[in-house]
Design a protein around this motif. Structure first.
Motif, PDB file in Angstrom:
ATOM      1  N   GLU A  79       0.985  -1.026   0.190  1.00  0.00           N
ATOM      2  CA  GLU A  79       0.088   0.312   0.121  1.00  0.00           C
ATOM      3  C   GLU A  79       1.233   0.816   0.055  1.00  0.00           C
ATOM      4  O   GLU A  79       1.595   1.083   0.667  1.00  0.00           O
ATOM      5  N   TYR A  80       0.846   2.278  -0.548  1.00  0.00           N
ATOM      6  CA  TYR A  80       0.585   3.294  -0.914  1.00  0.00           C
ATOM      7  C   TYR A  80       0.601   3.991   1.197  1.00  0.00           C
ATOM      8  O   TYR A  80      -0.864   4.840   0.246  1.00  0.00           O
ATOM      9  N   LEU A  81       1.353   4.854   1.583  1.00  0.00           N
ATOM     10  CA  LEU A  81       0.933   5.817   2.498  1.00  0.00           C
ATOM     11  C   LEU A  81       1.665   7.148   2.779  1.00  0.00           C
ATOM     12  O   LEU A  81       3.028   7.213   2.491  1.00  0.00           O
ATOM     13  N   LEU A  82       0.611   8.262   2.793  1.00  0.00           N
ATOM     14  CA  LEU A  82       1.060   9.273   2.923  1.00  0.00           C
ATOM     15  C   LEU A  82       2.426   9.053   4.878  1.00  0.00           C
ATOM     16  O   LEU A  82       1.396   9.142   5.295  1.00  0.00           O
ATOM     17  N   THR A  83       3.576   9.891   4.168  1.00  0.00           N
ATOM     18  CA  THR A  83       3.961   9.910   4.715  1.00  0.00           C
ATOM     19  C   THR A  83       3.889  11.508   5.720  1.00  0.00           C
ATOM     20  O   THR A  83       3.317  12.324   4.902  1.00  0.00           O
ATOM     21  N   GLU A  84       4.405  11.739   6.223  1.00  0.00           N
ATOM     22  CA  GLU A  84       4.702  13.720   7.371  1.00  0.00           C
ATOM     23  C   GLU A  84       4.342  14.556   5.906  1.00  0.00           C
ATOM     24  O   GLU A  84       3.954  15.239   5.970  1.00  0.00           O
ATOM     25  N   LYS A  85       5.789  14.106   6.030  1.00  0.00           N
ATOM     26  CA  LYS A  85       5.746  15.311   4.827  1.00  0.00           C
ATOM     27  C   LYS A  85       4.390  15.485   3.334  1.00  0.00           C
ATOM     28  O   LYS A  85       4.323  15.956   2.923  1.00  0.00           O
ATOM     29  N   GLY A  86       3.816  14.198   2.977  1.00  0.00           N
ATOM     30  CA  GLY A  86       2.732  13.678   1.933  1.00  0.00           C
ATOM     31  C   GLY A  86       1.714  14.022   2.853  1.00  0.00           C
ATOM     32  O   GLY A  86       0.363  15.090   2.410  1.00  0.00           O
ATOM     33  N   ARG A  87       1.372  14.939   4.005  1.00  0.00           N
ATOM     34  CA  ARG A  87       0.546  15.117   4.394  1.00  0.00           C
ATOM     35  C   ARG A  87       0.059  16.095   4.469  1.00  0.00           C
ATOM     36  O   ARG A  87      -0.696  16.997   5.025  1.00  0.00           O
ATOM     37  N   ALA A  88       1.223  16.774   5.322  1.00  0.00           N
ATOM     38  CA  ALA A  88       2.280  18.040   5.651  1.00  0.00           C
ATOM     39  C   ALA A  88       1.235  19.381   3.793  1.00  0.00           C
ATOM     40  O   ALA A  88       1.430  20.257   3.882  1.00  0.00           O
ATOM     41  N   LEU A  89       1.191  18.312   2.635  1.00  0.00           N
ATOM     42  CA  LEU A  89       0.631  19.059   1.251  1.00  0.00           C
ATOM     43  C   LEU A  89      -1.491  18.883   1.101  1.00  0.00           C
ATOM     44  O   LEU A  89      -1.898  19.643   0.898  1.00  0.00           O
ATOM     45  N   PHE A  90      -1.604  18.715   2.642  1.00  0.00           N
ATOM     46  CA  PHE A  90      -2.526  19.267   2.929  1.00  0.00           C
ATOM     47  C   PHE A  90      -3.465  20.717   2.387  1.00  0.00           C
ATOM     48  O   PHE A  90      -4.447  20.478   1.789  1.00  0.00           O
ATOM     49  N   PRO A  91      -3.569  21.605   3.110  1.00  0.00           N
ATOM     50  CA  PRO A  91      -3.151  22.596   2.228  1.00  0.00           C
ATOM     51  C   PRO A  91      -2.480  22.807   1.549  1.00  0.00           C
ATOM     52  O   PRO A  91      -3.419  24.280   0.950  1.00  0.00           O
ATOM     53  N   VAL A  92      -2.065  22.740   0.495  1.00  0.00           N
ATOM     54  CA  VAL A  92      -1.910  22.933  -0.987  1.00  0.00           C
ATOM     55  C   VAL A  92      -3.375  22.195  -1.998  1.00  0.00           C
ATOM     56  O   VAL A  92      -4.172  23.126  -2.488  1.00  0.00           O
ATOM     57  N   VAL A  93      -3.645  21.199  -1.046  1.00  0.00           N
ATOM     58  CA  VAL A  93      -4.214  20.649  -2.154  1.00  0.00           C
ATOM     59  C   VAL A  93      -5.767  21.853  -1.115  1.00  0.00           C
ATOM     60  O   VAL A  93      -7.071  21.840  -2.590  1.00  0.00           O
ATOM     61  N   VAL A  94      -6.261  21.574  -0.127  1.00  0.00           N
ATOM     62  CA  VAL A  94      -7.284  22.814   0.468  1.00  0.00           C
ATOM     63  C   VAL A  94      -7.127  23.981  -0.070  1.00  0.00           C
ATOM     64  O   VAL A  94      -8.405  24.765  -1.027  1.00  0.00           O
ATOM     65  N   SER A  95      -6.515  24.480  -0.607  1.00  0.00           N
ATOM     66  CA  SER A  95      -5.823  26.029  -1.559  1.00  0.00           C
ATOM     67  C   SER A  95      -6.840  25.955  -3.013  1.00  0.00           C
ATOM     68  O   SER A  95      -7.012  26.777  -3.627  1.00  0.00           O
ATOM     69  N   LEU A  96      -6.357  24.452  -3.808  1.00  0.00           N
ATOM     70  CA  LEU A  96      -6.519  24.376  -4.724  1.00  0.00           C
ATOM     71  C   LEU A  96      -8.188  24.614  -4.941  1.00  0.00           C
ATOM     72  O   LEU A  96      -8.513  24.861  -5.684  1.00  0.00           O
ATOM     73  N   ARG A  97      -8.454  23.337  -3.842  1.00  0.00           N
ATOM     74  CA  ARG A  97      -9.642  22.813  -4.107  1.00  0.00           C
ATOM     75  C   ARG A  97     -10.666  24.316  -3.421  1.00  0.00           C
ATOM     76  O   ARG A  97     -11.889  24.579  -4.510  1.00  0.00           O
ATOM     77  N   GLN A  98     -10.589  25.028  -2.621  1.00  0.00           N
ATOM     78  CA  GLN A  98     -11.049  26.979  -2.584  1.00  0.00           C
ATOM     79  C   GLN A  98     -11.065  27.407  -3.749  1.00  0.00           C
ATOM     80  O   GLN A  98     -11.962  27.623  -3.637  1.00  0.00           O
ATOM     81  N   TRP A  99      -9.849  27.228  -4.718  1.00  0.00           N
ATOM     82  CA  TRP A  99      -9.842  28.551  -5.100  1.00  0.00           C
ATOM     83  C   TRP A  99     -11.331  27.684  -6.676  1.00  0.00           C
ATOM     84  O   TRP A  99     -11.756  28.506  -7.142  1.00  0.00           O
TER      85      TRP A  99
END
Lengths: 157, 157
Positions: A79-99
DNA sequence: CAGTATCCCCCCTGATACTG
DNA sequence: CAGTATCAGGGGGGATACTG
């Protein structure tokens, strides 16, 4: 693609885009933040060719954004799991989503909504704040080139 | 590139990436947020071929992210100004910047810093908040597919 | 299911030269 | 300066077939 590499760029934005600024990586991360873990899940969700997906996943693992783990169910796969570094991209995805939600849908057009699990209410828009809590707009900030010696005006971000 | 288009996607993240998820657009927007307006400024800053820059600028104008305006100085040329839609990408650029700063630089390696103009202090990290002000992590949110009828579990973001 | 192996084509990229 | 025109090339993108 022989495109100019920016992994060594002085600008963090450029470095970030160099790492995840392609057409698939952020969508994979979006799905991973959404709970997906398996090759097939990504593949079905994205509709991407398997070869491309393999490349992207491998790259994300190499970058330390995803990590491989034995399957949680009995299967022999990984399985492919997010690392902490990956989870830290949450705001990036959210900002794209909101825009996208705000500017890419027609007035009447319905779109999905990010809600708080507790209470199911829509989340607030992401806001940048100063150290004393004021909301900062794009004109309220400046990029200081180096922590120490600093030019005053807005310069390269 | 004949890549799969996502302008019609149900997911706002996909739509956003379809619009600005290429290798140059966000860097142009970064520079524009930084005060750049002229073709030559972008060209020099990015080191991109002029033909590509032309294409990208035209596309950003078509998307309503940039708009053309007569030059503020005397020159006969035009300037590229951010529209409101373009300025709204500020959080996207900031989130990429913050992620890059934190995860893409070696421990000792210096990087630029985004500071509050007033007081010159570093800004806070972008945080997602609930309607009552709690900070929300990636596990605290769910994508509700449509404003009305809603699946409960995390599904396509 | 989870990949790997090919194949081909298109288009993006990057240079260079040219125009107003 | 601000583009436009043209060209070479290479790698990504997509499809399909194959393997364990």
């Amino acid at each position: 693609m022989k495109r100019t590499r920016m992994s060594g760029a002085a600008c963090p934005v450029a470095r970030s885009l160099d790492a995840i600024g392609d057409w698939w990586s952020l969508l994979i991360i979006r799905d991973a933040l959404d709970g997906m873990r398996r090759f097939g899940e990504f593949q079905k969700s994205l509709g991407v060719a398997k070869g491309i997906l393999t490349t992207r996943l491998r790259n994300l693992v190499a970058l330390g954004i995803l990590e491989l783990a034995p399957a949680s169910d009995g299967s022999a796969y990984q399985e492919y799991l997010l690392t902490e570094k990956g989870r830290a991209l949450f705001p990036v995805v959210v900002s794209l989503r909101q825009w996208g939600e705000q500017y890419l849908y027609a007035p009447g057009e319905a779109h999905s909504l990010l809600v708080d699990n507790e209470g199911e209410r829509p989340v607030e828009r992401l806001e940048l704040r100063s150290s004393d809590g004021r909301v900062l707009g794009w004109t309220d900030t400046t990029v200081r080139k180096l922590p120490s010696s600093s030019p005053k005006r807005r310069s390269q971000m």
